[in-house]
Write a protein that holds these residues in place. Structure first.
Motif, short mmCIF file in Angstrom:
data_model
loop_
_atom_site.label_atom_id
_atom_site.label_comp_id
_atom_site.label_asym_id
_atom_site.label_seq_id
_atom_site.Cartn_x
_atom_site.Cartn_y
_atom_site.Cartn_z
N LEU A 1 0.83 -1.21 0.00
CA LEU A 1 0.00 0.00 0.00
C LEU A 1 0.86 1.25 0.00
CD1 LEU A 1 -2.83 -1.03 2.48
CD2 LEU A 1 -3.09 -0.56 0.05
N GLY A 2 2.01 1.19 0.68
CA GLY A 2 2.91 2.33 0.65
C GLY A 2 3.44 2.60 -0.74
N LEU A 3 3.77 1.53 -1.47
CA LEU A 3 4.24 1.68 -2.84
C LEU A 3 3.13 2.18 -3.76
CD1 LEU A 3 6.37 -1.59 -3.12
CD2 LEU A 3 7.27 0.74 -3.22
N LYS B 1 -2.45 3.83 8.47
CA LYS B 1 -2.79 3.06 9.67
C LYS B 1 -3.55 3.98 10.61
CE LYS B 1 -2.54 -0.08 12.98
NZ LYS B 1 -3.29 -1.36 12.91
N PRO B 2 -4.75 3.59 11.05
CA PRO B 2 -5.51 4.47 11.95
C PRO B 2 -4.70 4.83 13.19
CG PRO B 2 -6.88 2.65 11.16
CD PRO B 2 -5.48 2.36 10.71
N PHE C 1 4.77 3.05 9.07
CA PHE C 1 4.35 2.09 10.08
C PHE C 1 5.12 0.77 9.92
CE2 PHE C 1 1.61 -1.29 11.72
CZ PHE C 1 1.30 -0.79 12.99
N ALA C 2 5.40 0.37 8.67
CA ALA C 2 6.06 -0.91 8.42
C ALA C 2 7.57 -0.86 8.64
CB ALA C 2 5.76 -1.37 6.99
N ALA C 3 8.16 0.33 8.63
CA ALA C 3 9.62 0.46 8.65
C ALA C 3 10.31 -0.29 9.78
CB ALA C 3 10.00 1.94 8.67
N PHE D 1 -4.80 12.03 11.61
CA PHE D 1 -4.28 11.87 10.25
C PHE D 1 -3.82 10.44 9.92
CE2 PHE D 1 -3.47 16.32 11.42
CZ PHE D 1 -4.23 16.95 10.44
N GLY D 2 -3.60 9.61 10.93
CA GLY D 2 -3.13 8.28 10.68
C GLY D 2 -1.63 8.26 10.37
N VAL D 3 -1.08 7.08 10.19
CA VAL D 3 0.35 6.90 9.90
C VAL D 3 0.50 6.25 8.54
CG1 VAL D 3 2.51 5.83 10.66
CG2 VAL D 3 0.84 6.59 12.36
N PRO D 4 1.27 6.84 7.60
CA PRO D 4 1.48 6.20 6.29
C PRO D 4 1.99 4.78 6.48
CG PRO D 4 2.37 8.43 6.29
CD PRO D 4 1.98 8.13 7.71
#
Length: 332
Positions: A65-67, A93-94, A105-107, A98-101
């Motif tokens: 989703l980030g890509l 990510k809720p 979040f995955a990093a 604003f949520g987290v891209p």
């Protein structure tokens, strides 16, 4: 922050070849959604299902989703019609207002996701090389160009000459190096000219297939105008029709004058961008080979043109049949 620093340290301990291995890729649910994305039948449903899987903790879905978020031609035609909250539900990510891209979040859990993020004081050349080694070709080229924006043209040339990038950058890089070297030869920048010459001679020559996309007519004075070279661009378009994937899209849209249209596309997009258009927008999670063979490839390729751009207005004038196909590709 501690988790992010830990993820960066983790990157340093792993061979580059492992960076692209993302937790959750083997999950049957992710594989099903990856197949659906390549089919391109219902992108909005696939994106929402991918977001649900990402929220369930699947890191591969989060990175995907980030890509996708930054690969606008793959989703803009459906997500632009959504409300801000609906788009946020897919690409964030809720967490708070604003949520987290998803990439951020995955990093901490994915070296690839950490690599895709931008950090302050990044060494652009080194970061470009790391991205290239990981198979993230498009972003690697973007970082490779940054030193030139800061006045360090030779570092950009070296970065663009990375073995993984050269098949995509070479058709523009070689004529650019020749023109730039000629422009500074005999001036106070003789050392730069020598450095460019040494680099050019150290790089492998382009093969015959790559030669097709070499930018013609380039000199230190720039490329000549379309009006001065229309016949030559048409001839180049005929050469480009040797590329089966490009030819299939262009011939389907413009069967009566495919060579003319291909020449127009090459002229308006440019040599390097024409190559970048043929790289999977989700590499390395979705290989370029799989993307080119997919049902969605045609739509993605058409949607690299934005109907509101000035170049699209040129496209409408010079290749109305192709412009029409682009408009059709934007319909959900």
């Amino acid at each position: 922050m501690a988790r992010l620093l830990l993820s960066i340290a983790w990157i340093a301990l792993f061979p580059l070849a492992l960076w692209a291995q993302v937790q959750g890729e083997d999950d049957p649910r992710y594989q099903k959604l990856r197949t659906e994305w390549l089919a391109g039948a219902d992108d909005l449903a696939t994106l929402r299902d991918m977001a649900a899987l990402a929220n369930d903790g699947n890191v591969a879905a989060q990175v995907t989703l980030g890509l996708i978020e930054y690969a606008f031609p793959t989703h803009y035609y459906v997500t632009s019609r959504l409300s801000p909250d609906s788009r946020k539900a897919i690409f964030r990510k809720p967490n708070g207002r604003f949520g987290v891209p998803w990439i951020r979040f995955a990093a901490p859990n994915s070296p690839l996701a950490a690599l895709l993020m931008h950090y302050k004081d990044t060494d652009y050349t080194a970061h470009s090389a790391a991205l290239a080694d990981a198979g993230v070709i498009g972003l690697a080229i973007a970082y490779a160009n940054m030193p030139m924006n800061l006045g360090d043209t030779l570092s950009t040339m070296r970065a663009l000459g990375h073995p993984a990038l050269l098949p995509y950058t070479g058709p523009s890089l070689f004529p650019f190096m020749q023109a730039f070297e000629a422009g500074v030869r005999g001036t106070k920048y003789e050392d730069l000219a020598n450095g460019i010459s040494d680099l050019r001679q150290s790089l492998p020559a382009l093969d015959s297939g790559d030669q097709i996309l070499v930018a013609p007519f380039f000199s230190s004075q720039g490329a000549v105008s379309w009006e001065e070279s229309e016949d030559a661009w048409r001839a180049r378009g005929a050469d480009l029709l040797q590329h089966p994937k490009l030819a299939a899209v262009v011939r389907a849209a413009c069967p009566q004058n495919a060579d003319d249209v291909m020449g127009v596309l090459f002229h308006l997009r440019g040599s390097q961008q024409a190559r970048l258009d043929l790289i999977s927008p989700l590499a390395p999670l979705v290989s370029t080979e799989d993307w080119l063979a997919s049902a969605r490839f045609k739509g993605d390729l058409l949607r690299v043109w934005y109907p509101t751009s000035s170049k699209f207005k040129d496209l409408e004038q010079r290749a109305p049949c192709y412009a029409k196909a682009v408009i059709e590709a934007y319909k959900p």
